[in-house]
Design a protein around this motif. Structure first.
Motif, PDB file in Angstrom:
ATOM      1  N   GLY A  26       0.796  -1.217   0.000  1.00 11.61           N
ATOM      2  CA  GLY A  26       0.000   0.000   0.000  1.00 11.61           C
ATOM      3  C   GLY A  26       0.830   1.269   0.000  1.00 11.61           C
ATOM      4  N   ASP A  68      -1.576  -4.713  -2.559  1.00 11.81           N
ATOM      5  CA  ASP A  68      -2.579  -3.678  -2.350  1.00 11.81           C
ATOM      6  C   ASP A  68      -3.307  -3.938  -1.034  1.00 11.81           C
ATOM      7  OD1 ASP A  68      -4.200  -1.504  -2.775  1.00 11.81           O
ATOM      8  OD2 ASP A  68      -5.530  -2.525  -4.189  1.00 11.81           O
ATOM      9  N   ARG A  69      -2.616  -3.629   0.057  1.00  8.66           N
ATOM     10  CA  ARG A  69      -3.141  -3.827   1.409  1.00  8.66           C
ATOM     11  C   ARG A  69      -2.720  -2.642   2.279  1.00  8.66           C
ATOM     12  NH1 ARG A  69      -5.874  -6.849  -0.931  1.00  8.66           N
ATOM     13  NH2 ARG A  69      -6.024  -9.090  -0.722  1.00  8.66           N
ATOM     14  N   ASP A  70      -3.159  -2.620   3.520  1.00 12.36           N
ATOM     15  CA  ASP A  70      -2.830  -1.536   4.452  1.00 12.36           C
ATOM     16  C   ASP A  70      -1.371  -1.672   4.884  1.00 12.36           C
ATOM     17  OD1 ASP A  70      -2.446   0.106   6.744  1.00 12.36           O
ATOM     18  OD2 ASP A  70      -4.594   0.071   7.124  1.00 12.36           O
ATOM     19  N   GLY A  71      -0.549  -0.788   4.388  1.00 12.86           N
ATOM     20  CA  GLY A  71       0.882  -0.848   4.649  1.00 12.86           C
ATOM     21  C   GLY A  71       1.257  -0.591   6.091  1.00 12.86           C
ATOM     22  N   HIS A  72       0.461   0.202   6.799  1.00 14.03           N
ATOM     23  CA  HIS A  72       0.784   0.512   8.191  1.00 14.03           C
ATOM     24  C   HIS A  72       0.483  -0.673   9.103  1.00 14.03           C
ATOM     25  CE1 HIS A  72       1.748   4.623   7.208  1.00 14.03           C
ATOM     26  NE2 HIS A  72       0.674   4.640   6.448  1.00 14.03           N
ATOM     27  N   LEU A  73      -0.575  -1.389   8.829  1.00 16.86           N
ATOM     28  CA  LEU A  73      -0.889  -2.565   9.642  1.00 16.86           C
ATOM     29  C   LEU A  73       0.037  -3.736   9.323  1.00 16.86           C
ATOM     30  CD1 LEU A  73      -4.781  -2.483   9.724  1.00 16.86           C
ATOM     31  CD2 LEU A  73      -3.178  -1.829  11.521  1.00 16.86           C
ATOM     32  N   PHE A  74       0.605  -3.732   8.130  1.00 19.61           N
ATOM     33  CA  PHE A  74       1.485  -4.826   7.710  1.00 19.61           C
ATOM     34  C   PHE A  74       2.724  -4.931   8.588  1.00 19.61           C
ATOM     35  CE2 PHE A  74       4.662  -6.839   4.931  1.00 19.61           C
ATOM     36  CZ  PHE A  74       3.975  -8.007   4.628  1.00 19.61           C
ATOM     37  N   ARG A  75       3.068  -3.868   9.275  1.00 24.57           N
ATOM     38  CA  ARG A  75       4.261  -3.925  10.130  1.00 24.57           C
ATOM     39  C   ARG A  75       4.146  -5.004  11.199  1.00 24.57           C
ATOM     40  NH1 ARG A  75       4.264   1.635  13.596  1.00 24.57           N
ATOM     41  NH2 ARG A  75       3.299   0.783  15.447  1.00 24.57           N
ATOM     42  N   TYR A  97      -5.521   7.843  15.139  1.00 31.32           N
ATOM     43  CA  TYR A  97      -5.066   7.597  13.776  1.00 31.32           C
ATOM     44  C   TYR A  97      -3.708   8.195  13.483  1.00 31.32           C
ATOM     45  CZ  TYR A  97      -9.513   5.579  12.451  1.00 31.32           C
ATOM     46  OH  TYR A  97     -10.591   4.761  12.353  1.00 31.32           O
ATOM     47  N   PHE A 100      -0.725   5.935  12.892  1.00 35.28           N
ATOM     48  CA  PHE A 100      -0.455   5.369  11.570  1.00 35.28           C
ATOM     49  C   PHE A 100      -0.217   6.421  10.503  1.00 35.28           C
ATOM     50  CE2 PHE A 100      -3.047   2.043  13.585  1.00 35.28           C
ATOM     51  CZ  PHE A 100      -2.103   1.033  13.548  1.00 35.28           C
ATOM     52  N   TYR A 101      -0.958   7.499  10.593  1.00 36.74           N
ATOM     53  CA  TYR A 101      -0.960   8.443   9.477  1.00 36.74           C
ATOM     54  C   TYR A 101      -0.400   9.821   9.847  1.00 36.74           C
ATOM     55  CZ  TYR A 101      -3.900   4.784   7.721  1.00 36.74           C
ATOM     56  OH  TYR A 101      -4.372   3.567   7.329  1.00 36.74           O
TER      57      TYR A 101
END
Length: 102
Positions: A26, A68-75, A97, A100-101
């Motif tokens: 993402g 194509d996924r949530d890059g912040h949760l992928f951690r 939020y 993450f952002y």
């Protein structure tokens, strides 16, 4: 005979387990070693980066793969691959939020 020659070709093309892989999830990039991912062969990434699947991979920039996924949760997924432990913060962590952002 054909199978034997193909088998010889495949075994001679050994991949480098210390190869650095970039996972672009993402838009957030994670860099790791192939061996980190293949340490868990029963997982999607572990299977994906096995030597037997090398010909199926289509990287961009030689070693980058886009998901194509949530890059912040992928951690948290990467943390599992690196440590073998699952860490999931409590709900209050996610209520802000900016974690993450921000």
């Amino acid at each position: 005979m054909v199978e034997e020659s193909n088998e010889k070709i495949n075994t001679s093309e050994k991949i480098n387990t210390n190869e650095r892989i970039i996972l672009n999830v993402g838009g957030v990039k994670y860099e790791t070693y192939r061996s980190t991912l293949t340490a868990y062969p029963e997982t999607l990434l572990g299977t994906m980066f096995q030597e037997r699947n090398q010909s199926l991979l289509q990287p961009t920039n030689n070693n980058e793969y886009f998901f194509d996924r949530d890059g912040h949760l992928f951690r948290y997924i990467m943390q599992f691959y690196r440590t073998g432990e699952i860490f999931w913060p409590n709900e209050s962590y996610f209520s802000d939020y900016s974690t993450f952002y921000g």
